[in-house]
Each structure stands twice: as C-alpha cells, then as structure tokens.
Design a protein around this motif. Structure first.
Motif, PDB file in Angstrom:
ATOM      1  N   LEU A   1       0.829  -1.208   0.000  1.00  0.00           N
ATOM      2  CA  LEU A   1       0.000   0.000   0.000  1.00  0.00           C
ATOM      3  C   LEU A   1       0.861   1.255   0.000  1.00  0.00           C
ATOM      4  CD1 LEU A   1      -3.082   0.660   0.081  1.00  0.00           C
ATOM      5  CD2 LEU A   1      -2.756   1.144   2.517  1.00  0.00           C
ATOM      6  N   LEU A   2       1.979   1.230   0.708  1.00  0.00           N
ATOM      7  CA  LEU A   2       2.889   2.382   0.690  1.00  0.00           C
ATOM      8  C   LEU A   2       3.407   2.647  -0.713  1.00  0.00           C
ATOM      9  CD1 LEU A   2       4.931   1.900   3.990  1.00  0.00           C
ATOM     10  CD2 LEU A   2       3.567   3.911   3.376  1.00  0.00           C
ATOM     11  N   TYR A   3       3.740   1.572  -1.442  1.00  0.00           N
ATOM     12  CA  TYR A   3       4.228   1.801  -2.802  1.00  0.00           C
ATOM     13  C   TYR A   3       3.108   2.340  -3.703  1.00  0.00           C
ATOM     14  CZ  TYR A   3       6.451   1.596  -7.247  1.00  0.00           C
ATOM     15  OH  TYR A   3       6.960   1.985  -8.462  1.00  0.00           O
ATOM     16  N   ILE A   4       1.889   1.858  -3.515  1.00  0.00           N
ATOM     17  CA  ILE A   4       0.744   2.401  -4.246  1.00  0.00           C
ATOM     18  C   ILE A   4       0.611   3.902  -3.961  1.00  0.00           C
ATOM     19  CG2 ILE A   4      -1.777   2.362  -4.409  1.00  0.00           C
ATOM     20  CD1 ILE A   4      -0.421   0.029  -5.820  1.00  0.00           C
ATOM     21  N   HIS A   5       0.791   4.286  -2.700  1.00  0.00           N
ATOM     22  CA  HIS A   5       0.764   5.695  -2.318  1.00  0.00           C
ATOM     23  C   HIS A   5       1.819   6.479  -3.101  1.00  0.00           C
ATOM     24  CE1 HIS A   5       1.052   8.823   1.189  1.00  0.00           C
ATOM     25  NE2 HIS A   5       0.340   9.273   0.175  1.00  0.00           N
ATOM     26  N   TYR A   6       3.017   5.922  -3.180  1.00  0.00           N
ATOM     27  CA  TYR A   6       4.104   6.566  -3.937  1.00  0.00           C
ATOM     28  C   TYR A   6       3.694   6.795  -5.388  1.00  0.00           C
ATOM     29  CZ  TYR A   6       8.465   6.902  -6.574  1.00  0.00           C
ATOM     30  OH  TYR A   6       9.454   7.295  -7.451  1.00  0.00           O
ATOM     31  N   GLU A   7       3.123   5.784  -6.027  1.00  0.00           N
ATOM     32  CA  GLU A   7       2.738   5.898  -7.435  1.00  0.00           C
ATOM     33  C   GLU A   7       1.637   6.942  -7.644  1.00  0.00           C
ATOM     34  OE1 GLU A   7       3.762   4.806 -10.300  1.00  0.00           O
ATOM     35  OE2 GLU A   7       5.364   3.460  -9.647  1.00  0.00           O
TER      36      GLU A   7
ATOM     37  N   ILE B   1      -9.021  -2.668  -5.101  1.00  0.00           N
ATOM     38  CA  ILE B   1      -8.406  -3.635  -4.189  1.00  0.00           C
ATOM     39  C   ILE B   1      -7.259  -4.377  -4.868  1.00  0.00           C
ATOM     40  CG2 ILE B   1      -8.834  -5.542  -2.596  1.00  0.00           C
ATOM     41  CD1 ILE B   1     -11.914  -4.184  -3.943  1.00  0.00           C
ATOM     42  N   LEU B   2      -6.155  -4.530  -4.121  1.00  0.00           N
ATOM     43  CA  LEU B   2      -5.017  -5.329  -4.539  1.00  0.00           C
ATOM     44  C   LEU B   2      -4.699  -6.331  -3.437  1.00  0.00           C
ATOM     45  CD1 LEU B   2      -4.287  -2.065  -5.254  1.00  0.00           C
ATOM     46  CD2 LEU B   2      -2.518  -3.220  -6.584  1.00  0.00           C
TER      47      LEU B   2
ATOM     48  N   GLU C   1      -4.557  -7.434 -10.138  1.00  0.00           N
ATOM     49  CA  GLU C   1      -3.776  -8.616  -9.778  1.00  0.00           C
ATOM     50  C   GLU C   1      -2.306  -8.305  -9.537  1.00  0.00           C
ATOM     51  OE1 GLU C   1      -4.386 -11.877 -12.382  1.00  0.00           O
ATOM     52  OE2 GLU C   1      -6.550 -12.000 -11.992  1.00  0.00           O
ATOM     53  N   SER C   2      -1.866  -7.101  -9.898  1.00  0.00           N
ATOM     54  CA  SER C   2      -0.464  -6.735  -9.694  1.00  0.00           C
ATOM     55  C   SER C   2      -0.336  -5.226  -9.591  1.00  0.00           C
ATOM     56  CB  SER C   2       0.403  -7.239 -10.857  1.00  0.00           C
ATOM     57  OG  SER C   2       0.094  -6.522 -12.051  1.00  0.00           O
ATOM     58  N   ILE C   3       0.786  -4.788  -9.047  1.00  0.00           N
ATOM     59  CA  ILE C   3       1.069  -3.348  -8.964  1.00  0.00           C
ATOM     60  C   ILE C   3       1.226  -2.764 -10.358  1.00  0.00           C
ATOM     61  CG2 ILE C   3       2.856  -1.696  -8.289  1.00  0.00           C
ATOM     62  CD1 ILE C   3       3.166  -3.237  -5.686  1.00  0.00           C
ATOM     63  N   ASN C   4       1.853  -3.509 -11.269  1.00  0.00           N
ATOM     64  CA  ASN C   4       2.009  -3.007 -12.639  1.00  0.00           C
ATOM     65  C   ASN C   4       0.662  -2.755 -13.296  1.00  0.00           C
ATOM     66  OD1 ASN C   4       4.805  -2.762 -12.988  1.00  0.00           O
ATOM     67  ND2 ASN C   4       5.048  -4.946 -13.337  1.00  0.00           N
ATOM     68  N   GLU C   5      -0.298  -3.651 -13.064  1.00  0.00           N
ATOM     69  CA  GLU C   5      -1.636  -3.462 -13.611  1.00  0.00           C
ATOM     70  C   GLU C   5      -2.270  -2.198 -13.041  1.00  0.00           C
ATOM     71  OE1 GLU C   5      -5.983  -5.740 -13.657  1.00  0.00           O
ATOM     72  OE2 GLU C   5      -4.167  -6.866 -13.137  1.00  0.00           O
TER      73      GLU C   5
END
Length: 298
Positions: free
Chosen positions: A197-203, A269-270, A289-293
């Motif tokens: 979730l922290l990396y999602i925040h970064y993106e 949701i991830l 299904e993935s952060i890249n997606e």
C-alpha cells in the motif's frame, strides 16, 4: 523463532541460493567448494560464511562463469569477480543476493551501500519493482520454510519501509496537479502489511493525484468521515492476510453499505487475498492482480 540463525541445512542453502542440494553436494565433492560441519548423525550444517560464498558463486555461475573456473578462486577473488561484473540484469541479481546477505547478518551498512549503488543508476520505481518486489517474494518463501527467522524478515522489511517513506516524503512537497479524483488508502482491521500500500501511495503521488494515507488496521465505520474530502473519492486497500478469503465478499458488501453510498465513490483492491477468491459484482469495485496493472490504470 527470533534467535539469530548462524547455521543452515543444505535445504536452507537450496532455498536461499536456488541451487539444488544434489548440485551443492557435487560441487563439494568434486571442487571442494564448501566445507560444512557435520552433526553427530553426519548431517551437513553450513555457516553464514558458507552461505555468503555460495550466493556469490551462484551469481558468477548465472553470469556465465564455469564452476570449474570459480572453484580455483579464493574467497577474496570470488568477491572481486562479483564486484567487477556490470550489466543491468546482473546488477539486479547481485543486489538481491547482497540484500539477502545483509538480512542474514543484520548488516545495515551492506543494505545501504547496495541500495545507493542501485539508486545511482535507477529511479525508485525501477528499484522497487525490479529488485525489491522479487526480494520480498523470496523473503516470504524463506520465512514460510523456516529458512530465516521472523527477526530477519522484520529487519529487511523495515529498511525497505524507510526507503518508501523517504521517497513518498519527497513527492509530498509538490501540490497535486490532477484534481479530477482523490485517493484514500487504508488497510482492513488486523491487516498490518503496509509495504504494498505504501508503494501504491508513492505511485499515486508520482502521477500527481491527491491522496490521504490512513495506514493499517482501519475499521470501516471510520471511513465515511472522509467522503467530503473530494467529490470523486477512490478508496484503495491491499489485502495480504485480511480479510480471509471466505470473508471477502461479506467485507466488500459491508464496505458498500457503510462507505460507498454514493455511486461516485469507488473501491480498488489489490493483494494476494483477492487472487482466486470470490469477488462481488458491484460496479464500483475494481480488482488489480499486480502493482504493474494498477500503475497502467493511473
């Protein structure tokens, strides 16, 4: 479980290095590559030095060196060969090995030095996706198989969390450039695994959007307070261990009753818990299904 692990079985070496136990035995017998100790029942045990040497040998083999040539080198020469090999893919593999060695030795300086070397050639996204995500997957498997202790896992994940927070902070100095929607990030109750979730925040910040990061173990009843934050809110969560797969549908339905009463609000949701699990048919729910997606959607 939290004791420092100083000795490893041949199965541990197989898990950590990706080299079959049969091959390790051949390398010992034919090339005298490692010198394991033996228990009273004649079972091999390996030291941290044995493990570090095998990690470096594995790296050289994967880089095209023949084991017959490597076996003639002393430890210092093996380390020097490893340091001198430079290419994008080999740097990635060596960095993962270095991070694993840093984890096993609780070596902050090795972790920092390896990270800084990567940062001199790559941006944070490249480091996280290409190096740290594969590393975290390996660490998860190593912990599940009791190859490493919980203290090892916490040591390395907290260092990675520090890097995430530092890079997030840099982006927070800039005002959002996109104002059509806002993201609210949280983890369900009893979910404490924040790295994804922290990396999602970064993106999200990197893409110029507004974001509110709430962190771990957030009860649903506290979320409606944020609905006035923006006309078009997107709630994001990362299901690593919670809710359990059999409870996901119930959780999503409850989320809609408590939070998403307005059709403008969405829930993205991830996380591994949603893979191969029942999903609701609500139109305002999105699954990645993935952060890249997820990144491709921003």
């Amino acid at each position: 479980m939290n004791n420092i692990k100083q000795f490893f079985s041949i199965k541990d070496l197989e898990n950590l290095c990706g080299i079959k136990a049969h091959t390790i035995r051949i390398w010992e017998k034919r090339y005298n590559l490692l010198s394991p100790n033996r228990t009273e029942t004649n079972i091999r045990t390996y030291s941290l030095e044995n493990l570090q040497k095998l990690l470096n040998v594995t790296y050289l083999v994967n880089s095209g060196y023949k084991i017959s040539r490597i076996s003639k080198l002393n430890n210092q020469e093996i380390n020097e060969y490893v340091r001198n090999i430079v290419s994008d893919n080999s740097t990635k593999n060596q960095a993962i090995n270095s991070f694993k060695i840093a984890m096993l030795n609780y070596d902050l300086h090795l972790f920092s030095g390896t990270y800084e070397q990567l940062a001199s050639k790559r941006n944070f996204r490249q480091i996280f996706i290409n190096v740290l995500i594969p590393l975290l997957k390996e660490i998860g498997l190593l912990w599940q198989t009791n190859t490493i202790s919980l203290s090892h896992e916490h040591f390395i994940t907290n260092l990675i969390k520090q890097k995430l927070l530092l890079n997030i902070e840099k982006l927070q100095y800039s005002k959002p450039s996109k104002k059509d929607k806002a993201f609210i990030l949280f983890l369900p109750e009893n979910e404490i695994h924040e790295l994804g979730l922290l990396y999602i925040h970064y993106e999200i910040l990197l893409h110029g959007y507004k974001a509110i990061y709430l962190g771990s173990s957030i009860p649903l009843y506290s979320l409606p307070n944020l609905l006035s934050f923006h006309d078009n809110n997107i709630f994001i969560s990362y299901f690593t261990i919670k809710p359990e797969k059999e409870n996901i549908s119930e959780y999503l339905n409850e989320f809609n009753k408590v939070v998403c009463t307005d059709k403008m609000n969405e829930f993205w949701i991830l996380g591994k818990q949603i893979l191969n699990s029942p999903k609701s048919n609500q139109k305002n729910h999105r699954y990645f299904e993935s952060i890249n997606e997820f990144i491709c959607e921003l």
